[in-house]
Design a protein around this motif. Structure first.
Motif, PDB file in Angstrom:
ATOM      1  N   UNK A 172     -23.266  25.013 -47.336  1.00  0.00           N
ATOM      2  CA  UNK A 172     -22.716  24.598 -48.409  1.00  0.00           C
ATOM      3  C   UNK A 172     -22.308  23.109 -48.586  1.00  0.00           C
ATOM      4  N   UNK A 173     -22.808  22.388 -49.693  1.00  0.00           N
ATOM      5  CA  UNK A 173     -22.516  21.018 -49.760  1.00  0.00           C
ATOM      6  C   UNK A 173     -22.150  20.714 -51.028  1.00  0.00           C
ATOM      7  N   UNK A 174     -20.940  20.426 -51.207  1.00  0.00           N
ATOM      8  CA  UNK A 174     -20.460  20.083 -52.558  1.00  0.00           C
ATOM      9  C   UNK A 174     -20.228  18.284 -52.659  1.00  0.00           C
ATOM     10  N   UNK A 175     -20.587  17.826 -53.913  1.00  0.00           N
ATOM     11  CA  UNK A 175     -20.255  16.464 -54.108  1.00  0.00           C
ATOM     12  C   UNK A 175     -19.143  16.064 -54.988  1.00  0.00           C
ATOM     13  N   UNK A 176     -18.436  14.982 -54.978  1.00  0.00           N
ATOM     14  CA  UNK A 176     -17.369  14.535 -55.709  1.00  0.00           C
ATOM     15  C   UNK A 176     -16.358  15.656 -55.760  1.00  0.00           C
ATOM     16  N   UNK A 177     -15.569  15.664 -54.523  1.00  0.00           N
ATOM     17  CA  UNK A 177     -14.496  16.758 -54.278  1.00  0.00           C
ATOM     18  C   UNK A 177     -13.106  15.856 -54.300  1.00  0.00           C
ATOM     19  N   UNK A 178     -12.343  16.393 -54.880  1.00  0.00           N
ATOM     20  CA  UNK A 178     -10.832  15.682 -54.874  1.00  0.00           C
ATOM     21  C   UNK A 178     -10.202  16.063 -53.383  1.00  0.00           C
ATOM     22  N   UNK A 179      -9.415  15.140 -53.195  1.00  0.00           N
ATOM     23  CA  UNK A 179      -8.934  15.147 -51.584  1.00  0.00           C
ATOM     24  C   UNK A 179      -7.366  14.105 -51.740  1.00  0.00           C
ATOM     25  N   UNK A 180      -6.662  14.561 -50.679  1.00  0.00           N
ATOM     26  CA  UNK A 180      -5.404  13.701 -50.586  1.00  0.00           C
ATOM     27  C   UNK A 180      -5.304  13.131 -49.057  1.00  0.00           C
ATOM     28  N   UNK A 181      -5.056  11.971 -49.026  1.00  0.00           N
ATOM     29  CA  UNK A 181      -4.932  11.242 -47.714  1.00  0.00           C
ATOM     30  C   UNK A 181      -3.579  11.306 -47.146  1.00  0.00           C
ATOM     31  N   UNK A 182      -2.937  11.702 -45.950  1.00  0.00           N
ATOM     32  CA  UNK A 182      -1.369  11.631 -45.671  1.00  0.00           C
ATOM     33  C   UNK A 182      -1.235  10.709 -44.794  1.00  0.00           C
ATOM     34  N   UNK A 183      -0.070  10.007 -44.755  1.00  0.00           N
ATOM     35  CA  UNK A 183       0.059   9.093 -43.749  1.00  0.00           C
ATOM     36  C   UNK A 183       1.167   9.589 -42.746  1.00  0.00           C
ATOM     37  N   UNK A 184       1.526  10.722 -43.009  1.00  0.00           N
ATOM     38  CA  UNK A 184       2.217  11.282 -41.912  1.00  0.00           C
ATOM     39  C   UNK A 184       2.508  12.650 -42.086  1.00  0.00           C
ATOM     40  N   UNK A 185       2.780  13.782 -41.005  1.00  0.00           N
ATOM     41  CA  UNK A 185       2.922  15.207 -41.285  1.00  0.00           C
ATOM     42  C   UNK A 185       1.921  16.133 -41.403  1.00  0.00           C
ATOM     43  N   UNK A 186       0.744  15.580 -41.319  1.00  0.00           N
ATOM     44  CA  UNK A 186      -0.419  16.501 -41.474  1.00  0.00           C
ATOM     45  C   UNK A 186      -1.399  16.276 -39.950  1.00  0.00           C
ATOM     46  N   UNK A 187      -1.202  17.566 -39.164  1.00  0.00           N
ATOM     47  CA  UNK A 187      -2.087  17.362 -37.858  1.00  0.00           C
ATOM     48  C   UNK A 187      -3.515  17.710 -37.800  1.00  0.00           C
ATOM     49  N   UNK A 188      -3.800  18.408 -39.109  1.00  0.00           N
ATOM     50  CA  UNK A 188      -5.269  18.677 -39.030  1.00  0.00           C
ATOM     51  C   UNK A 188      -5.759  18.441 -40.574  1.00  0.00           C
ATOM     52  N   UNK A 189      -7.049  18.420 -40.626  1.00  0.00           N
ATOM     53  CA  UNK A 189      -7.860  18.558 -42.075  1.00  0.00           C
ATOM     54  C   UNK A 189      -7.409  19.698 -42.604  1.00  0.00           C
ATOM     55  N   UNK A 190      -7.157  20.092 -43.896  1.00  0.00           N
ATOM     56  CA  UNK A 190      -7.142  21.319 -44.557  1.00  0.00           C
ATOM     57  C   UNK A 190      -8.162  21.367 -45.697  1.00  0.00           C
ATOM     58  N   UNK A 191      -9.069  22.404 -45.471  1.00  0.00           N
ATOM     59  CA  UNK A 191     -10.021  22.813 -46.527  1.00  0.00           C
ATOM     60  C   UNK A 191      -9.231  23.655 -47.650  1.00  0.00           C
ATOM     61  N   UNK A 192      -8.901  22.793 -48.728  1.00  0.00           N
ATOM     62  CA  UNK A 192      -8.290  23.360 -49.648  1.00  0.00           C
ATOM     63  C   UNK A 192      -8.849  23.730 -50.924  1.00  0.00           C
ATOM     64  N   UNK A 193      -8.185  24.088 -51.921  1.00  0.00           N
ATOM     65  CA  UNK A 193      -8.816  24.717 -53.373  1.00  0.00           C
ATOM     66  C   UNK A 193      -9.595  23.935 -53.963  1.00  0.00           C
TER      67      UNK A 193
END
Length: 214
Positions: A172-193
């Motif tokens: 599965x490859x998707x293009x142009x996917x919205x995301x957020x980048x957190x400068x603190x408090x997030x230990x792992x990448x979350x595959x969100x909705x």
């Protein structure tokens, strides 16, 4: 010789297709430098070296600390210990099936903007969420994104909204996917909705299958 690293209870299966016909079912059960222990079509375990033909036109092209990469007709498939891959026929939707870990979490090995990542499937996250360190490693100039703030256990931290060029897990490859980048408090990448909403999700026992919708 180094000892073989095996995960006997976490078999990884991959079905590779050629011309719409399944070429082989392959389980990765162990790895050591330059070699992988594979079970092909339910047969006995066999050790293959990088460059060996595994079945038909399928070759073993590389081995990592817990991965083996197969190639057929120029298309590569990476097998990750503990994940179950199912390559559908060309006429069907791309899909991937993940095994729950001992804590009931689903971890996906994939790529963001071409860089290798490991992500935690999180249906409670509205978007893919990345720690800033991962974003920097992936070459994402996140500070050009839309600035916001998030409350964490360590206080209020900056969050930047960005658009990822590509996100891939399994087939599965998707293009142009919205995301957020957190400068603190997030230990792992979350595959969100923002990714998961573009797939059909089916859970059976400790298996979670994602199939691309659009």
């Amino acid at each position: 010789m180094r000892s073989i690293s095996c995960v006997a209870t976490s078999l990884l299966a991959a079905a590779l297709y050629a011309g719409g016909v399944a070429a082989a079912d392959i389980d990765l059960i162990g790895v050591f430098p330059g070699k992988a222990v594979l079970v092909v079509n339910g047969g006995n375990p066999k050790t293959y070296s990088v460059g060996n033909t595994v079945a038909g036109t399928i070759k073993l092209t590389s081995v990592g600390s817990a991965t083996a990469t197969l190639e057929e007709n120029g298309k590569r498939q990476t097998l990750q210990l503990g994940e179950h891959f199912n390559r559908t026929a060309p006429s069907g939707p791309a899909s991937i099936t993940l095994h729950a870990d001992s804590k009931g979490h689903y971890m996906a090995q994939g790529q963001i903007n071409g860089g290798t990542v490991r992500m935690l499937v999180d249906t409670g996250a509205s978007m893919i969420a990345l720690p800033s360190g991962d974003a920097t490693r992936l070459g994402i100039d996140y500070k050009k994104g839309q600035l916001g703030y998030s409350s964490t256990a360590n206080g209020v931290k900056p969050v930047y909204r960005v658009t990822l060029d590509t996100v891939r897990i399994g087939d599965i490859q998707l293009n142009q996917v919205e995301a957020t980048v957190h400068e603190g408090g997030l230990p792992v990448i979350l595959l969100g909705m923002s990714f998961l909403n573009r797939t059909d999700i089916r859970r059976e026992g400790d298996l979670l299958t994602l199939s691309r919708r659009y």
